[in-house]
Design an enzyme around this catalytic site. Sequence first.
Site, mmCIF file in Angstrom:
data_model
loop_
_atom_site.group_PDB
_atom_site.id
_atom_site.type_symbol
_atom_site.label_atom_id
_atom_site.label_comp_id
_atom_site.label_asym_id
_atom_site.label_seq_id
_atom_site.Cartn_x
_atom_site.Cartn_y
_atom_site.Cartn_z
ATOM 1 C CG HIS A 11 -1.873 1.100 1.423
ATOM 2 N ND1 HIS A 11 -2.444 1.393 0.672
ATOM 3 C CD2 HIS A 11 -2.310 2.329 2.009
ATOM 4 C CE1 HIS A 11 -3.277 2.339 1.128
ATOM 5 N NE2 HIS A 11 -3.160 2.662 1.994
ATOM 6 C CD GLU A 31 -2.889 2.429 -3.126
ATOM 7 O OE1 GLU A 31 -2.960 3.102 -3.448
ATOM 8 O OE2 GLU A 31 -1.701 2.484 -2.088
ATOM 9 C CG ASP A 33 -1.867 6.866 -3.237
ATOM 10 O OD1 ASP A 33 -2.484 5.699 -2.928
ATOM 11 O OD2 ASP A 33 -0.770 6.654 -1.463
#
Length: 35
Positions: A11, A31, A33
Amino acid sequence: ANKRPIWIMGHMVNAIYQIDEFVNLGANSIETDVS
């Protein structure tokens, strides 16, 4: 048997060098951003 995939997500991977770190910790998905 009803087998389902198990995702171990890395993450907030925000830099290329972090991909190896998360994979070495056992992540099998990443994942990111993006902004």
